[in-house]
Design an enzyme around this catalytic site. Structure first.
Site, mmCIF file in Angstrom:
data_model
loop_
_atom_site.group_PDB
_atom_site.id
_atom_site.type_symbol
_atom_site.label_atom_id
_atom_site.label_comp_id
_atom_site.label_asym_id
_atom_site.label_seq_id
_atom_site.Cartn_x
_atom_site.Cartn_y
_atom_site.Cartn_z
ATOM 1 N NE ARG A 24 34.757 36.205 41.310
ATOM 2 C CZ ARG A 24 34.880 36.965 42.408
ATOM 3 N NH1 ARG A 24 34.174 36.650 43.484
ATOM 4 N NH2 ARG A 24 35.698 38.004 42.411
ATOM 5 C CD GLU A 47 41.526 37.750 44.742
ATOM 6 O OE1 GLU A 47 40.330 37.729 45.093
ATOM 7 O OE2 GLU A 47 42.134 38.781 44.397
ATOM 8 C CE LYS A 136 39.315 43.879 43.108
ATOM 9 N NZ LYS A 136 38.608 42.847 43.898
ATOM 10 N N GLY A 166 38.241 42.029 33.901
ATOM 11 C CA GLY A 166 38.294 41.979 32.448
ATOM 12 C C GLY A 166 39.685 42.042 31.862
ATOM 13 N N GLY A 186 41.115 37.269 36.544
ATOM 14 C CA GLY A 186 39.974 36.441 36.879
ATOM 15 C C GLY A 186 39.694 35.376 35.844
#
Length: 217
Positions: A24, A47, A136, A166, A186
């Protein structure tokens, strides 16, 4: 020779190392070096969320640069019409924060694997009925290992359950014991400003945790 489908590639990746890299905020100019660092560490699913800068350009760059066994796609896909654009950029998987059946069907119609976000068993079964390849569990902060263990009583393998949100190297073992098939990673893996060297170091930590929790037979 028939090429494997995106769903088959995802299943293979889950058997290899079930870790999904979420980039991200990544920039197209840096994504190849970061993607290569992840691939070298053992990651096979990457992704780029659609709320990143020029996400389709990053998806195309990754798809063109990495070997065929890497599965590249988009995250934070919330509209059915986004699926065609992701596929046109070379995307092979759509990852969603929610479980909108219309988005799942659009992803599958475009030939991509799909990982919708679910937070209840009702959403989970509806997503599977719409064609989801993996589920997910999002946000994982609200779905503790005890919840996943309860879900596993009725969502038996080969249904894949991936906690996302997290996740750190230290939290993998408890989810693994509860029945997690893999994880979406992430900010503990990549956050804007991290270099390829930073990502390689974080990836190694996650791989070490994965191997400890899922020892090879």
């Amino acid at each position: 020779m028939t090429l494997p489908s995106s769903s088959e590639l995802l299943a293979s990746a889950m058997r290899h190392y079930g870790l999904v890299a979420i980039l991200r905020g990544v920039q197209p100019g840096e994504v190849i070096a970061i993607g290569q660092a992840l691939y070298d560490a053992g990651f096979r699913v990457i992704e780029v969320p659609l709320n990143s800068p020029e996400p389709l350009a990053s998806i195309r760059a990754l798809r063109d640069a990495l070997p065929a066994d890497a599965l590249i796609g988009a995250g934070t896909v919330i509209r059915p019409e986004d699926c065609a654009a992701v596929a046109a950029a070379g995307g092979q998987i759509v990852v969603m924060p929610h479980s909108d059946a219309a988005v799942i069907r659009a992803a599958k119609a475009a030939g991509m694997a799909c990982a919708p976000g679910v937070a209840t068993l009702t959403e989970a079964y509806a997503a599977l009925a719409a064609g989801a390849d993996v589920l997910k569990l999002f946000p994982a902060e609200a779905l503790a290992p005890a919840v996943l263990k309860a879900w596993r009583a009725v969502l038996r393998p080969p249904v894949a359950l991936l906690p996302v949100g997290g996740i750190t190297p230290g939290s993998i073992a408890a989810y693994a014991q509860a029945g997690a098939s893999g994880f979406g990673l992430g900010s503990a893996l990549y956050k804007p400003g991290d270099s390829a060297v930073d990502v390689a170091r974080h990836a190694a930590d996650f791989m070490q945790a994965w191997r400890a929790a899922y020892p090879a037979p």
